[in-house]
Design a protein around this motif. Structure first.
Motif, PDB file in Angstrom:
ATOM      1  N   MET A 157      10.881  26.440 -12.693  1.00  0.00           N
ATOM      2  CA  MET A 157      10.688  25.606 -11.581  1.00  0.00           C
ATOM      3  C   MET A 157       9.899  24.363 -11.972  1.00  0.00           C
ATOM      4  O   MET A 157       8.831  24.481 -12.532  1.00  0.00           O
ATOM      5  CB  MET A 157       9.873  26.414 -10.609  1.00  0.00           C
ATOM      6  N   GLN A 158      10.426  23.289 -11.615  1.00  0.00           N
ATOM      7  CA  GLN A 158       9.786  22.028 -11.978  1.00  0.00           C
ATOM      8  C   GLN A 158       9.481  21.266 -10.692  1.00  0.00           C
ATOM      9  O   GLN A 158      10.333  21.083  -9.843  1.00  0.00           O
ATOM     10  CB  GLN A 158      10.729  21.214 -12.848  1.00  0.00           C
ATOM     11  N   TYR A 159       8.187  20.887 -10.632  1.00  0.00           N
ATOM     12  CA  TYR A 159       7.759  20.146  -9.450  1.00  0.00           C
ATOM     13  C   TYR A 159       7.694  18.663  -9.780  1.00  0.00           C
ATOM     14  O   TYR A 159       7.192  18.292 -10.822  1.00  0.00           O
ATOM     15  CB  TYR A 159       6.369  20.603  -8.999  1.00  0.00           C
ATOM     16  N   SER A 160       8.174  17.895  -8.916  1.00  0.00           N
ATOM     17  CA  SER A 160       8.044  16.456  -9.131  1.00  0.00           C
ATOM     18  C   SER A 160       7.118  15.908  -8.033  1.00  0.00           C
ATOM     19  O   SER A 160       7.289  16.192  -6.853  1.00  0.00           O
ATOM     20  CB  SER A 160       9.394  15.769  -9.089  1.00  0.00           C
ATOM     21  N   TYR A 161       6.184  15.198  -8.537  1.00  0.00           N
ATOM     22  CA  TYR A 161       5.218  14.601  -7.605  1.00  0.00           C
ATOM     23  C   TYR A 161       5.560  13.135  -7.445  1.00  0.00           C
ATOM     24  O   TYR A 161       5.660  12.404  -8.417  1.00  0.00           O
ATOM     25  CB  TYR A 161       3.788  14.761  -8.144  1.00  0.00           C
ATOM     26  N   ARG A 162       5.723  12.708  -6.266  1.00  0.00           N
ATOM     27  CA  ARG A 162       6.054  11.329  -5.991  1.00  0.00           C
ATOM     28  C   ARG A 162       4.922  10.691  -5.196  1.00  0.00           C
ATOM     29  O   ARG A 162       4.503  11.218  -4.174  1.00  0.00           O
ATOM     30  CB  ARG A 162       7.311  11.297  -5.137  1.00  0.00           C
ATOM     31  N   ARG A 163       4.440   9.608  -5.735  1.00  0.00           N
ATOM     32  CA  ARG A 163       3.380   8.877  -5.032  1.00  0.00           C
ATOM     33  C   ARG A 163       3.963   8.156  -3.844  1.00  0.00           C
ATOM     34  O   ARG A 163       5.042   7.584  -3.933  1.00  0.00           O
ATOM     35  CB  ARG A 163       2.721   7.850  -5.938  1.00  0.00           C
ATOM     36  N   PRO A 164       3.175   8.129  -2.772  1.00  0.00           N
ATOM     37  CA  PRO A 164       3.677   7.348  -1.636  1.00  0.00           C
ATOM     38  C   PRO A 164       3.622   5.858  -1.970  1.00  0.00           C
ATOM     39  O   PRO A 164       2.729   5.399  -2.676  1.00  0.00           O
ATOM     40  CB  PRO A 164       2.713   7.695  -0.508  1.00  0.00           C
ATOM     41  N   ARG A 165       4.549   5.128  -1.510  1.00  0.00           N
ATOM     42  CA  ARG A 165       4.608   3.680  -1.777  1.00  0.00           C
ATOM     43  C   ARG A 165       3.521   2.981  -0.976  1.00  0.00           C
ATOM     44  O   ARG A 165       3.309   3.275   0.195  1.00  0.00           O
ATOM     45  CB  ARG A 165       5.957   3.111  -1.383  1.00  0.00           C
ATOM     46  N   ARG A 166       2.864   2.040  -1.619  1.00  0.00           N
ATOM     47  CA  ARG A 166       1.859   1.235  -0.941  1.00  0.00           C
ATOM     48  C   ARG A 166       2.541   0.137  -0.159  1.00  0.00           C
ATOM     49  O   ARG A 166       3.501  -0.456  -0.615  1.00  0.00           O
ATOM     50  CB  ARG A 166       0.898   0.591  -1.934  1.00  0.00           C
ATOM     51  N   LYS A 167       1.930  -0.140   0.993  1.00  0.00           N
ATOM     52  CA  LYS A 167       2.440  -1.253   1.766  1.00  0.00           C
ATOM     53  C   LYS A 167       1.863  -2.541   1.197  1.00  0.00           C
ATOM     54  O   LYS A 167       0.726  -2.568   0.739  1.00  0.00           O
ATOM     55  CB  LYS A 167       2.012  -1.127   3.228  1.00  0.00           C
ATOM     56  N   ILE A 168       2.617  -3.573   1.236  1.00  0.00           N
ATOM     57  CA  ILE A 168       2.156  -4.863   0.754  1.00  0.00           C
ATOM     58  C   ILE A 168       1.205  -5.445   1.804  1.00  0.00           C
ATOM     59  O   ILE A 168       1.530  -5.514   2.987  1.00  0.00           O
ATOM     60  CB  ILE A 168       3.334  -5.821   0.502  1.00  0.00           C
ATOM     61  N   VAL A 169       0.012  -5.855   1.328  1.00  0.00           N
ATOM     62  CA  VAL A 169      -0.997  -6.404   2.222  1.00  0.00           C
ATOM     63  C   VAL A 169      -0.875  -7.926   2.195  1.00  0.00           C
ATOM     64  O   VAL A 169      -0.984  -8.541   1.138  1.00  0.00           O
ATOM     65  CB  VAL A 169      -2.412  -5.967   1.791  1.00  0.00           C
ATOM     66  N   ALA A 170      -0.673  -8.507   3.333  1.00  0.00           N
ATOM     67  CA  ALA A 170      -0.514  -9.954   3.428  1.00  0.00           C
ATOM     68  C   ALA A 170      -1.768 -10.573   4.028  1.00  0.00           C
ATOM     69  O   ALA A 170      -1.711 -11.360   4.960  1.00  0.00           O
ATOM     70  CB  ALA A 170       0.708 -10.293   4.255  1.00  0.00           C
ATOM     71  N   GLU A 171      -2.934 -10.218   3.500  1.00  0.00           N
ATOM     72  CA  GLU A 171      -4.198 -10.749   3.981  1.00  0.00           C
ATOM     73  C   GLU A 171      -4.910 -11.463   2.849  1.00  0.00           C
ATOM     74  O   GLU A 171      -4.744 -11.116   1.683  1.00  0.00           O
ATOM     75  CB  GLU A 171      -5.101  -9.629   4.496  1.00  0.00           C
ATOM     76  N   ILE A 172      -5.703 -12.435   3.205  1.00  0.00           N
ATOM     77  CA  ILE A 172      -6.510 -13.140   2.218  1.00  0.00           C
ATOM     78  C   ILE A 172      -7.850 -12.430   2.130  1.00  0.00           C
ATOM     79  O   ILE A 172      -8.480 -12.146   3.143  1.00  0.00           O
ATOM     80  CB  ILE A 172      -6.723 -14.607   2.622  1.00  0.00           C
ATOM     81  N   ASN A 173      -8.277 -12.173   0.927  1.00  0.00           N
ATOM     82  CA  ASN A 173      -9.581 -11.553   0.722  1.00  0.00           C
ATOM     83  C   ASN A 173     -10.641 -12.640   0.874  1.00  0.00           C
ATOM     84  O   ASN A 173     -10.751 -13.541   0.047  1.00  0.00           O
ATOM     85  CB  ASN A 173      -9.640 -10.924  -0.669  1.00  0.00           C
ATOM     86  N   VAL A 174     -11.432 -12.584   1.940  1.00  0.00           N
ATOM     87  CA  VAL A 174     -12.383 -13.642   2.241  1.00  0.00           C
ATOM     88  C   VAL A 174     -13.764 -13.414   1.630  1.00  0.00           C
ATOM     89  O   VAL A 174     -14.624 -14.286   1.712  1.00  0.00           O
ATOM     90  CB  VAL A 174     -12.531 -13.847   3.766  1.00  0.00           C
ATOM     91  N   VAL A 175     -13.993 -12.290   1.019  1.00  0.00           N
ATOM     92  CA  VAL A 175     -15.315 -11.999   0.452  1.00  0.00           C
ATOM     93  C   VAL A 175     -15.719 -13.034  -0.603  1.00  0.00           C
ATOM     94  O   VAL A 175     -16.849 -13.528  -0.572  1.00  0.00           O
ATOM     95  CB  VAL A 175     -15.370 -10.563  -0.092  1.00  0.00           C
ATOM     96  N   PRO A 176     -14.852 -13.418  -1.544  1.00  0.00           N
ATOM     97  CA  PRO A 176     -15.265 -14.446  -2.507  1.00  0.00           C
ATOM     98  C   PRO A 176     -15.583 -15.789  -1.843  1.00  0.00           C
ATOM     99  O   PRO A 176     -16.491 -16.497  -2.263  1.00  0.00           O
ATOM    100  CB  PRO A 176     -14.069 -14.585  -3.443  1.00  0.00           C
TER     101      PRO A 176
END
Length: 145
Positions: A1-20
């Motif tokens: 038995m072989q298990y395959s682990y699939r990572r969930p896809r990340r959603k693309i974030v369309a925000e500007i990082n304002v901390v800098p």
């Protein structure tokens, strides 16, 4: 038995990082505050030197009545700090300042080459305008000579 682990896809974030940007703005604010404290407005005069103590940092900054080498009067108020004033204009401006703030402190800033008579004339003018007491501005003594 072989298990395959699939990572969930990340959603693309369309925000500007304002901390800098906030960091940059805070640094600029500190720089402007430091330079604003060192910028002095008014007329350039060569003050006489003295070993007198400086005003306390806690007190409200005084209004500075200046007299230059030519005997022209100036009062460091708003935008008119470098505009020469006649004796009548100086008196009217001082009265207006005193009516706005009864506890206003005044300091005379006279060029070292101005005759003593001219400094006394400015002090009498301020006294006649209603200034209860005033001080004389000096430079600290330079001990390197």
């Amino acid at each position: 038995m072989q298990y395959s682990y699939r990572r969930p896809r990340r959603k693309i974030v369309a925000e500007i990082n304002v901390v800098p940007y906030i960091d940059v703005m805070l640094v600029l604010l500190i720089i402007f505050m430091a330079t604003a404290a060192t910028v002095t407005l008014g007329v350039k005069v060569d003050l006489p030197q003295s070993t007198a103590e400086a005003l306390s940092v806690d007190s409200k900054p005084p209004l500075i009545a200046s007299i230059d080498k030519q005997g022209l009067y100036y009062l460091d108020v708003g935008e008119s700090g470098d505009t020469p004033l006649s004796a009548d204009e100086m008196s009217a401006l001082v009265k207006a300042q005193l009516s706005a703030d009864k506890t206003a402190q005044f300091v005379v800033k006279g060029d070292g080459d101005v005759p003593y008579k001219s400094v006394i004339a400015l002090m009498v003018l301020l006294q006649d305008a209603g200034v209860p007491s005033l001080g004389l501005m000096t430079e600290p003594v330079d001990n390197e000579k």
